[in-house]
Scaffold this motif. Sequence first.
Motif, mmCIF file in Angstrom:
data_model
loop_
_atom_site.group_PDB
_atom_site.id
_atom_site.type_symbol
_atom_site.label_atom_id
_atom_site.label_comp_id
_atom_site.label_asym_id
_atom_site.label_seq_id
_atom_site.Cartn_x
_atom_site.Cartn_y
_atom_site.Cartn_z
ATOM 1 N N GLU A 275 77.655 27.190 28.541
ATOM 2 C CA GLU A 275 77.368 25.875 29.124
ATOM 3 C C GLU A 275 75.946 25.843 29.681
ATOM 4 O OE1 GLU A 275 80.076 27.613 29.455
ATOM 5 O OE2 GLU A 275 81.797 26.309 29.148
ATOM 6 N N ARG B 125 81.052 34.076 30.463
ATOM 7 C CA ARG B 125 81.205 33.594 29.086
ATOM 8 C C ARG B 125 82.442 34.151 28.360
ATOM 9 N NH1 ARG B 125 76.532 32.889 24.489
ATOM 10 N NH2 ARG B 125 77.915 31.998 22.925
ATOM 11 N N GLY B 126 83.318 33.251 27.989
ATOM 12 C CA GLY B 126 84.520 33.612 27.236
ATOM 13 C C GLY B 126 85.573 34.312 28.075
ATOM 14 N N SER C 163 82.608 28.563 23.391
ATOM 15 C CA SER C 163 82.233 29.789 24.116
ATOM 16 C C SER C 163 81.716 30.907 23.205
ATOM 17 C CB SER C 163 83.369 30.275 24.994
ATOM 18 O OG SER C 163 84.305 30.970 24.262
#
Lengths: 377, 268
Positions: free
Chosen positions: A75, A277-278, A312
């Motif tokens: 993002e 992230r993820g 992602s």
Amino acid sequence: MGEHANLEKYKNAEYVAHLSKAIKAVSASLGTVKLMHVCGTHEHEIARHGIRQFLPPTIQIIPGPGCPVCICPVESIDQAITLAYQPNTTVLTFGDMVRVPASHESLEDARRNGGSVKMVYSALDAVNLARENPNSTFVFFSIGFETTVVGIAGMIKTGIPKNLYVLLANRYMPPVLKLLMDVHDESIQGFLLAGHAATITGLHAYDFMEDEFQLPCVATGFEPVDILLGIFECLKLIKNKEPRIVNAYPRAVNEHGNTVALQLIEDVFERKPGIWRGIDIVDDSAFRIKEEYSFLDAEKQLDCTPPYPPRSHPPGCDCHRIMLGELLPTNCKMFTKTCTPSNPYGPCMVSPEGTCHTWFKHGSGKISLTHTAAHTI
Amino acid sequence: MEIVYKTKNQVGHLEFHGYNGAMDLEHCTHFLQTYEEAAETPETRIIVLWGGVDFFSNGIDLNPIHLRYNPVILAYKNLKALNKIVKRVLETKNKLVIAALRGSAAAGGVMLALAADLRYGRKGIVLNPSYVNMGLSGSEYWSILLPSMIGYGHTQKLIYEANPISCRKAVELGMLHDQLDMEQNRFCQQVREKAEYFARFNIEARLAAKEVLNKRLLYSMEDQVKLELQRMKDCCNHAEFQQARTQFVEKGTEPPQLFPGIALEKDR
Ligand code: SF4
């Protein structure tokens, strides 16, 4: 020269052999032990020096979410890309960040497609560039953990040019350990803490690991002797059933951390839940610019909302599971085939601190999977 | 989510109503706390798990999981929380536990019922013990409970074919012990009467028998459960779970069943 010579003793083969022996002795009665480190530099040094070869096969050192480039939320990169396309606006960031794949493209792709992106080596470079070009808008895209955020706090506190904004994606490591405990149940028996981050936070930031989880944590340095010492100390704590937070890097770390740096961080930033992230949204793990400095907060002052939803990881990339310590790079079908440092498909292959990148360059240093399921750690 | 605990005539009554029978993380934590308190009250000798009216329990709550940034982490936490409940029920030594299924149950909800010592179903309810339709292998001690109660072969059929079964069929297989009245009030009355009877007459002998019987069941349980969780984690990370979850949460449907209507025999 003196400093260099001093560091040499931390690479000394005799000390390494001695520690390796001591580790063997202390772990003899322990069975399989899984320790996790949470630092990209640790994985890099462990693989580069083949540290795992000095350990008995029952001692597993699992890489965790310690690469700042890899955990940087897509993002935020999408926001940086959106800003790079705005007229008269240049995004400034550290080298590795430019190549990280985001939802649709990387910052490097954006630059090729007409966006304005420049690499800088420090926050000071960003200040200088903004000063030299007062009619342009600059956005410093800031990533990294506790060590990096201090520099940004210092930069903001000393005053920055009006045409420089900060897009902040820095993360705070301690809370993510709670998430790792959830993911791994009781299978992780200790953590090696990143020595450089602990120089800032001190050891007390990790007291909850002792109070809540009764799990030993050891602040560990980066030379082979430091790393083996950290492992040895952690195993000793496990053997003696002493779930304490211990300092095996006393030449840099103290209990209370760098109080000046901590004050600086507190003056400029507060914390909020943040995306890794993820991995997940982790409470209290992201830095946010305080209201009194909101005039330089790119998220508040500039339009950085991307015209598309975030994605992602690219399909098939298991970076988040590698960062969680659930999989190894070698479990990924793309590793070394369609995903390489010169052509990274996922974020873990971009930075030298990413586990996939490190393993591509230096090999795994032999992680043993003999005591585990076939395809998970 | 509503959890109510009441005691009467040495019997503790635990009701847990979840929207659509789902038990989210918070609900599981609250349930476990309430159950712990109930299990520690010396004057009650029987605990009746009533579930909700429409559903006894359907296991973990897929809605918040689906909305979560990384659904796998919450799914796994929710599974572990439900696992803890099932374990606690299985390890309750000083009480006889009764599952009173006023409503239907699925997946982890079925296993929660199976963890009880006696299980009664209201005529007309449906049990769907398989997790496979949701793209999951199963947790909550299913691989210990089901084969112990109904045998290896029936377990294979139920899990792999993943068809629901009627209350009558569940009694036939040994998952439930009795099919009671279809009418809610009468069903509840019948269960209450049984529970109070057990509490009044020779409860010590019943509990002693339970200890002996459960010793075998609980033996080497932990390794098996570790494997269940490992496989569940893999499944949670698989696209099948994501697809099934999306279909269930966003469209309210499950994948088409094999031979619909055949496996689910009507109660007679
Ligand atoms: S090898 Fe590449 S695609 Fe595979 S997990 Fe690592 S970064 Fe992702």
